[in-house]
Scaffold this motif. Structure first.
Motif, PDB file in Angstrom:
ATOM      1  N   ARG A   1       0.833  -1.218   0.000  1.00 45.37           N
ATOM      2  CA  ARG A   1       0.000   0.000   0.000  1.00 45.37           C
ATOM      3  C   ARG A   1       0.865   1.265   0.000  1.00 45.37           C
ATOM      4  NH1 ARG A   1      -3.004  -2.826   3.781  1.00 45.37           N
ATOM      5  NH2 ARG A   1      -4.932  -3.581   2.867  1.00 45.37           N
ATOM      6  N   ARG A   2       1.852   1.269   0.891  1.00 50.50           N
ATOM      7  CA  ARG A   2       2.718   2.460   1.005  1.00 50.50           C
ATOM      8  C   ARG A   2       3.579   2.633  -0.246  1.00 50.50           C
ATOM      9  NH1 ARG A   2       1.852   4.638   6.368  1.00 50.50           N
ATOM     10  NH2 ARG A   2       0.533   3.049   7.297  1.00 50.50           N
ATOM     11  N   ALA A   3       4.052   1.518  -0.791  1.00 50.86           N
ATOM     12  CA  ALA A   3       4.855   1.591  -2.017  1.00 50.86           C
ATOM     13  C   ALA A   3       4.007   2.121  -3.175  1.00 50.86           C
ATOM     14  CB  ALA A   3       5.429   0.220  -2.358  1.00 50.86           C
ATOM     15  N   LEU A   4       2.771   1.652  -3.271  1.00 50.89           N
ATOM     16  CA  LEU A   4       1.878   2.134  -4.321  1.00 50.89           C
ATOM     17  C   LEU A   4       1.719   3.649  -4.228  1.00 50.89           C
ATOM     18  CD1 LEU A   4      -0.175   1.510  -6.615  1.00 50.89           C
ATOM     19  CD2 LEU A   4      -1.907   1.302  -4.814  1.00 50.89           C
ATOM     20  N   ALA A   5       1.507   4.148  -3.020  1.00 52.75           N
ATOM     21  CA  ALA A   5       1.368   5.593  -2.831  1.00 52.75           C
ATOM     22  C   ALA A   5       2.650   6.323  -3.221  1.00 52.75           C
ATOM     23  CB  ALA A   5       0.987   5.902  -1.383  1.00 52.75           C
ATOM     24  N   CYS A   6       3.782   5.803  -2.809  1.00 52.84           N
ATOM     25  CA  CYS A   6       5.071   6.437  -3.160  1.00 52.84           C
ATOM     26  C   CYS A   6       5.289   6.451  -4.665  1.00 52.84           C
ATOM     27  CB  CYS A   6       6.228   5.705  -2.484  1.00 52.84           C
ATOM     28  SG  CYS A   6       6.351   5.950  -0.703  1.00 52.84           S
ATOM     29  N   PHE A   7       5.048   5.321  -5.321  1.00 49.57           N
ATOM     30  CA  PHE A   7       5.251   5.240  -6.765  1.00 49.57           C
ATOM     31  C   PHE A   7       4.309   6.192  -7.498  1.00 49.57           C
ATOM     32  CE2 PHE A   7       6.762   0.654  -6.063  1.00 49.57           C
ATOM     33  CZ  PHE A   7       8.102   1.020  -6.118  1.00 49.57           C
ATOM     34  N   ASN A   8       3.069   6.293  -7.051  1.00 51.04           N
ATOM     35  CA  ASN A   8       2.128   7.190  -7.715  1.00 51.04           C
ATOM     36  C   ASN A   8       2.442   8.657  -7.446  1.00 51.04           C
ATOM     37  OD1 ASN A   8       0.590   5.372  -9.169  1.00 51.04           O
ATOM     38  ND2 ASN A   8      -0.930   5.106  -7.567  1.00 51.04           N
ATOM     39  N   GLU A   9       2.988   8.965  -6.272  1.00 52.59           N
ATOM     40  CA  GLU A   9       3.319  10.352  -5.941  1.00 52.59           C
ATOM     41  C   GLU A   9       4.649  10.785  -6.548  1.00 52.59           C
ATOM     42  OE1 GLU A   9       3.213  10.640  -1.670  1.00 52.59           O
ATOM     43  OE2 GLU A   9       1.113   9.999  -1.612  1.00 52.59           O
ATOM     44  N   GLN A  10       5.654   9.923  -6.475  1.00 54.00           N
ATOM     45  CA  GLN A  10       7.015  10.294  -6.883  1.00 54.00           C
ATOM     46  C   GLN A  10       7.409   9.763  -8.256  1.00 54.00           C
ATOM     47  OE1 GLN A  10       8.663  12.337  -4.823  1.00 54.00           O
ATOM     48  NE2 GLN A  10       6.973  12.183  -3.361  1.00 54.00           N
ATOM     49  N   GLY A  11       6.734   8.731  -8.717  1.00 47.94           N
ATOM     50  CA  GLY A  11       7.145   8.035  -9.931  1.00 47.94           C
ATOM     51  C   GLY A  11       7.997   6.826  -9.555  1.00 47.94           C
ATOM     52  N   ILE A  12       8.021   5.847 -10.405  1.00 51.59           N
ATOM     53  CA  ILE A  12       8.743   4.607 -10.113  1.00 51.59           C
ATOM     54  C   ILE A  12      10.245   4.859 -10.020  1.00 51.59           C
ATOM     55  CG2 ILE A  12       9.335   2.310 -10.994  1.00 51.59           C
ATOM     56  CD1 ILE A  12       6.438   2.165 -12.063  1.00 51.59           C
ATOM     57  N   GLU A  13      10.782   5.553 -10.987  1.00 54.47           N
ATOM     58  CA  GLU A  13      12.236   5.783 -11.005  1.00 54.47           C
ATOM     59  C   GLU A  13      12.702   6.592  -9.801  1.00 54.47           C
ATOM     60  OE1 GLU A  13      14.689   4.581 -13.027  1.00 54.47           O
ATOM     61  OE2 GLU A  13      13.100   3.323 -13.863  1.00 54.47           O
ATOM     62  N   ALA A  14      11.936   7.610  -9.429  1.00 53.56           N
ATOM     63  CA  ALA A  14      12.354   8.504  -8.348  1.00 53.56           C
ATOM     64  C   ALA A  14      12.159   7.901  -6.960  1.00 53.56           C
ATOM     65  CB  ALA A  14      11.592   9.824  -8.437  1.00 53.56           C
ATOM     66  N   THR A  15      11.293   6.915  -6.837  1.00 49.71           N
ATOM     67  CA  THR A  15      11.027   6.313  -5.533  1.00 49.71           C
ATOM     68  C   THR A  15      12.147   5.358  -5.162  1.00 49.71           C
ATOM     69  OG1 THR A  15       8.641   6.472  -5.865  1.00 49.71           O
ATOM     70  CG2 THR A  15       9.389   4.904  -4.213  1.00 49.71           C
ATOM     71  N   THR A  16      12.641   5.489  -3.950  1.00 48.72           N
ATOM     72  CA  THR A  16      13.706   4.605  -3.463  1.00 48.72           C
ATOM     73  C   THR A  16      13.151   3.656  -2.404  1.00 48.72           C
ATOM     74  OG1 THR A  16      14.337   6.093  -1.672  1.00 48.72           O
ATOM     75  CG2 THR A  16      15.417   6.441  -3.819  1.00 48.72           C
TER      76      THR A  16
END
Length: 151
Positions: free
Chosen positions: A24-39
């Motif tokens: 859930r948290r990863a989904l939110a991070c990827f949608n907010e920051q983008g896949i490449e930018a999310t660490t």
């Protein structure tokens, strides 16, 4: 559409709570920051868990992206199968395909957004063969439906 959370459908039970929370948290991070930018560190901070827990469940960032992508794909396919099971004619089948997709996107906008942005990463990454295999199986079911019952 079913009111049970998509992740609860894919990863049911109490033992999968941490996995669902990470996803859930990863989904939110990827949608907010983008896949490449999310660490992984960003996801770890959002989950308030250890990097080790993330790697234990998903192997690496690509595994996390793939787990989310396949959960969305499986959920979408499940809805398509339910709609297709009621279709008796080719016209009804086409309508079922379209309506199941539109209804899924409408009910799962965050997942649809993620699925759209992650498709290339999964198709070109270490999970490309698994994606091809899953697509082949899903498309086989559709071809069988289109062919109709065997005499």
């Amino acid at each position: 559409m079913d009111t049970i959370d998509l992740l609860e459908r894919c990863y049911p039970g109490r033992r999968a709570e941490l996995k669902r929370d990470i996803l859930r948290r990863a989904l939110a991070c990827f949608n907010e920051q983008g896949i490449e930018a999310t660490t992984i560190e960003m996801i770890r901070a959002a989950c308030d868990t250890s990097v080790g827990a993330i790697y234990h469940h998903f192997g690496n960032k690509e595994g996390l992206v793939a787990a989310l992508f396949f959960a969305a794909l499986d959920d979408q396919a499940g809805l398509r199968e339910r709609y297709m099971s009621d279709a008796q004619t080719l016209e009804q089948g086409v309508q079922a395909l379209v309506h199941s997709y539109v209804d899924w996107v409408d009910a799962q906008p965050e997942w649809a957004r993620f699925q759209f942005q992650a498709r290339y990463a999964v198709a070109k990454g270490p999970f490309a063969e698994e994606l091809a295999s899953r697509n082949k199986a899903r498309n086989r079911q559709l071809r069988e439906w289109l062919a109709g019952p065997t005499p």
